[in-house]
Design a protein around this motif. Structure first.
Motif, mmCIF file in Angstrom:
data_model
loop_
_atom_site.group_PDB
_atom_site.id
_atom_site.type_symbol
_atom_site.label_atom_id
_atom_site.label_comp_id
_atom_site.label_asym_id
_atom_site.label_seq_id
_atom_site.Cartn_x
_atom_site.Cartn_y
_atom_site.Cartn_z
ATOM 1 N N LYS A 64 0.860 -1.182 0.000
ATOM 2 C CA LYS A 64 0.000 0.000 0.000
ATOM 3 C C LYS A 64 0.897 1.232 0.000
ATOM 4 O O LYS A 64 1.624 1.473 0.964
ATOM 5 N N PRO A 65 0.875 2.021 -1.072
ATOM 6 C CA PRO A 65 1.808 3.150 -1.186
ATOM 7 C C PRO A 65 1.374 4.376 -0.398
ATOM 8 O O PRO A 65 0.241 4.476 0.085
ATOM 9 N N LEU A 66 2.298 5.309 -0.297
ATOM 10 C CA LEU A 66 2.048 6.628 0.275
ATOM 11 C C LEU A 66 1.764 7.589 -0.880
ATOM 12 O O LEU A 66 2.481 7.585 -1.878
ATOM 13 N N PHE A 67 0.734 8.407 -0.747
ATOM 14 C CA PHE A 67 0.384 9.387 -1.775
ATOM 15 C C PHE A 67 0.816 10.785 -1.342
ATOM 16 O O PHE A 67 0.524 11.224 -0.228
ATOM 17 N N LEU A 68 1.514 11.482 -2.251
ATOM 18 C CA LEU A 68 1.821 12.897 -2.091
ATOM 19 C C LEU A 68 0.980 13.657 -3.099
ATOM 20 O O LEU A 68 1.068 13.406 -4.304
ATOM 21 N N ILE A 69 0.173 14.593 -2.622
ATOM 22 C CA ILE A 69 -0.748 15.308 -3.512
ATOM 23 C C ILE A 69 -0.608 16.806 -3.273
ATOM 24 O O ILE A 69 -0.911 17.313 -2.193
ATOM 25 N N ASP A 70 -0.142 17.505 -4.288
ATOM 26 C CA ASP A 70 0.083 18.942 -4.172
ATOM 27 C C ASP A 70 -1.131 19.706 -4.683
ATOM 28 O O ASP A 70 -1.487 19.617 -5.862
ATOM 29 N N ASP A 71 -1.764 20.445 -3.783
ATOM 30 C CA ASP A 71 -2.888 21.315 -4.129
ATOM 31 C C ASP A 71 -4.006 20.557 -4.831
ATOM 32 O O ASP A 71 -4.399 20.877 -5.959
ATOM 33 N N LEU A 72 -4.561 19.565 -4.147
ATOM 34 C CA LEU A 72 -5.657 18.780 -4.717
ATOM 35 C C LEU A 72 -6.869 19.634 -5.087
ATOM 36 O O LEU A 72 -7.488 19.404 -6.131
ATOM 37 N N PRO A 73 -7.272 20.633 -4.279
ATOM 38 C CA PRO A 73 -8.475 21.392 -4.639
ATOM 39 C C PRO A 73 -8.366 22.157 -5.959
ATOM 40 O O PRO A 73 -9.396 22.480 -6.563
ATOM 41 N N ALA A 74 -7.148 22.465 -6.412
ATOM 42 C CA ALA A 74 -7.002 23.216 -7.654
ATOM 43 C C ALA A 74 -7.553 22.405 -8.818
ATOM 44 O O ALA A 74 -7.128 21.281 -9.052
ATOM 45 N N GLU A 75 -8.520 22.963 -9.543
ATOM 46 C CA GLU A 75 -9.092 22.409 -10.770
ATOM 47 C C GLU A 75 -10.006 21.210 -10.565
ATOM 48 O O GLU A 75 -10.515 20.647 -11.522
ATOM 49 N N LEU A 76 -10.233 20.803 -9.304
ATOM 50 C CA LEU A 76 -11.168 19.716 -9.035
ATOM 51 C C LEU A 76 -12.283 20.213 -8.123
ATOM 52 O O LEU A 76 -12.015 20.833 -7.089
ATOM 53 N N ASP A 77 -13.530 19.922 -8.494
ATOM 54 C CA ASP A 77 -14.645 20.319 -7.631
ATOM 55 C C ASP A 77 -14.736 19.365 -6.442
ATOM 56 O O ASP A 77 -14.036 18.350 -6.365
ATOM 57 N N GLN A 78 -15.603 19.692 -5.492
ATOM 58 C CA GLN A 78 -15.702 18.915 -4.259
ATOM 59 C C GLN A 78 -16.097 17.464 -4.511
ATOM 60 O O GLN A 78 -15.595 16.549 -3.859
ATOM 61 N N ASP A 79 -16.985 17.226 -5.474
ATOM 62 C CA ASP A 79 -17.418 15.855 -5.758
ATOM 63 C C ASP A 79 -16.260 14.996 -6.254
ATOM 64 O O ASP A 79 -16.097 13.851 -5.824
ATOM 65 N N ASN A 80 -15.456 15.550 -7.169
ATOM 66 C CA ASN A 80 -14.319 14.787 -7.683
ATOM 67 C C ASN A 80 -13.235 14.608 -6.632
ATOM 68 O O ASN A 80 -12.574 13.568 -6.581
ATOM 69 N N GLN A 81 -13.054 15.625 -5.780
ATOM 70 C CA GLN A 81 -12.097 15.464 -4.685
ATOM 71 C C GLN A 81 -12.531 14.334 -3.759
ATOM 72 O O GLN A 81 -11.709 13.512 -3.336
ATOM 73 N N LEU A 82 -13.820 14.290 -3.447
ATOM 74 C CA LEU A 82 -14.327 13.243 -2.568
ATOM 75 C C LEU A 82 -14.180 11.874 -3.213
ATOM 76 O O LEU A 82 -13.788 10.907 -2.556
ATOM 77 N N GLN A 83 -14.496 11.787 -4.511
ATOM 78 C CA GLN A 83 -14.370 10.511 -5.204
ATOM 79 C C GLN A 83 -12.935 10.006 -5.155
ATOM 80 O O GLN A 83 -12.676 8.832 -4.870
ATOM 81 N N PHE A 84 -11.993 10.903 -5.413
ATOM 82 C CA PHE A 84 -10.589 10.517 -5.381
ATOM 83 C C PHE A 84 -10.168 10.117 -3.976
ATOM 84 O O PHE A 84 -9.453 9.121 -3.789
ATOM 85 N N ALA A 85 -10.598 10.870 -2.976
ATOM 86 C CA ALA A 85 -10.258 10.543 -1.590
ATOM 87 C C ALA A 85 -10.781 9.158 -1.215
ATOM 88 O O ALA A 85 -10.109 8.398 -0.508
ATOM 89 N N GLN A 86 -11.962 8.814 -1.695
ATOM 90 C CA GLN A 86 -12.521 7.490 -1.411
ATOM 91 C C GLN A 86 -11.656 6.395 -2.037
ATOM 92 O O GLN A 86 -11.403 5.355 -1.410
ATOM 93 N N TRP A 87 -11.205 6.619 -3.263
ATOM 94 C CA TRP A 87 -10.317 5.634 -3.899
ATOM 95 C C TRP A 87 -9.041 5.455 -3.095
ATOM 96 O O TRP A 87 -8.603 4.327 -2.861
#
Length: 377
Positions: free
Chosen positions: A298-321
């Motif tokens: 199970k890897p570690l994820f580094l995510i720089d500025d996730l809210p940029a260019e993604l709406d809340q629904d897509n951010q939530l979907q990605f977070a769930q994955w």
């Protein structure tokens, strides 16, 4: 299962961060602050710890803090394993795993599988084949553990053949010998890639089906192995000798492989909006992690500025994955509340992020969120 989770990260003289000693938690860690405060530098330091190199610059001078002779990054995993990287401006680099010298940076990658999403990640869609090839090979490396040894053999044979091609008069017997070795190792590289690609493709299709109707749902992905289909590599090498000799290098083989993404026959970067492209990058990275997770990591994820260019629904979907395939996430953003919002909607332990405020290279935790940081000024 090998779980890539950092419980301690210590760094000194890294860009504008003079010194920091951070206690991270499994699950979500949010670093927020103004642009230029040092958030991305923190992610860069973790990347250095896991790979031995920066994802922002090849020039060590730009990474080492001004006026310092070198930098140090140290990490302790939840398993108790320790990693350390030191780099000096005068030359010299030291890598330690459990305080013992490491022989190569690939040992870091094995110890701390890492996925990164940042401003340069769009190159997976609009960059050259090498970018996408490295993404596929990251997945193969963590699934097929003999891949690195086979790939090194292929690289040796490729260099030897290229050297012979550049000579004025070629020893045909010696060239045939290296072509045989190149064909054998190259065929094995392709077989390993093809098997992992099948799993990766299935994961990507499954994730895309979870999205709302958009061009993302119509993406077609294909793997191009680097020479013509249904043709042995040995034959392709023999037939391309004259053309390769004129160029001075080989143009057939897995070193020319690529992943291709299209919508209706058009390259995705010509069809998708910027936000859709970022979501596709998120799909690709999550699928890679899901494939690796099935093999016990199970890897570690580094995510720089996730809210940029993604709406809340897509951010939530990605977070769930991510909560299903990652051990830990370190995510940055300008606003702490906005950046942490999608993660707080997940199940424990992801819904209780450790919060860190970054300002002018200084990192401070919010104790009420249960995180800790020790800093020396």
């Amino acid at each position: 299962m090998a779980v890539a989770s950092l419980r301690r990260l210590s760094l000194s003289a890294f860009r504008n961060i003079e010194q920091a000693d951070l206690r991270l938690q499994a699950g979500t860690n949010v670093f927020y602050g103004a642009n230029g405060s040092g958030k991305t530098s923190l992610l860069e330091a973790v990347h250095l710890l896991a790979s031995g190199r920066s994802f922002r610059s090849r020039l060590l001078q730009s990474v080492v803090q001004e006026g310092k002779a070198g930098l140090t990054v140290f990490g302790e995993l939840e398993s108790g394993l320790t990693l350390g990287v030191q780099k000096q401006l005068g030359g010299g680099s030291r890598i330690h795993i459990n305080q013992a010298p490491a022989t190569s940076s690939s040992q870091l990658a094995t110890s701390l599988p890492l996925q990164v999403i940042h401003s340069e990640s769009f190159a997976a869609l609009n960059g050259g084949p090498g970018v996408r090839r490295r993404l596929l090979d990251w997945t193969v490396f963590h699934v097929e553990h003999r891949f690195m040894e086979v790939w090194k053999r292929y690289q040796v044979a490729l260099r030897q053949r290229n050297a012979l091609l550049r000579q004025g008069r070629v020893d045909v017997g010696l060239l045939s010998l290296w072509e045989q070795r190149l064909a054998e190792s190259g065929t094995e590289v392709d077989q390993l890639r093809t098997g992992v690609y099948s799993r990766l493709s299935a994961e990507i299709v499954g994730l895309l089906e979870q999205l709302e109707e958009s061009p993302l749902r119509r993406i077609v992905m294909s793997y191009r192995r680097g020479w013509k289909k249904d043709r042995p590599l040995a034959e392709a090498l023999r037939d391309s000798r004259d053309a390769d000799m004129a160029q001075g290098f080989g143009r057939s083989g897995p070193h020319r492989a690529d992943l291709h993404f299209s919508v209706g026959g058009e390259a995705v970067h010509n069809i998708l909006s910027r936000g859709q492209q970022k979501m596709l990058v998120c799909v690709l990275r999550a699928a890679m992690a899901a494939v690796v997770r099935r093999e016990g990591e199970k890897p570690l994820f580094l995510i720089d500025d996730l809210p940029a260019e993604l709406d809340q629904d897509n951010q939530l979907q990605f977070a769930q994955w991510i909560s299903r395939c990652a051990a830990q996430v370190v995510v940055t953003g300008i606003d702490g509340d906005i950046t942490s919002r999608p993660w707080r909607r997940l199940e424990s332990p992801w819904n209780q992020p450790a919060m860190f405020h970054v300002e002018h290279g200084h990192i401070n935790s919010r104790p009420e969120m249960g995180s800790q940081v020790e800093r020396s000024d």
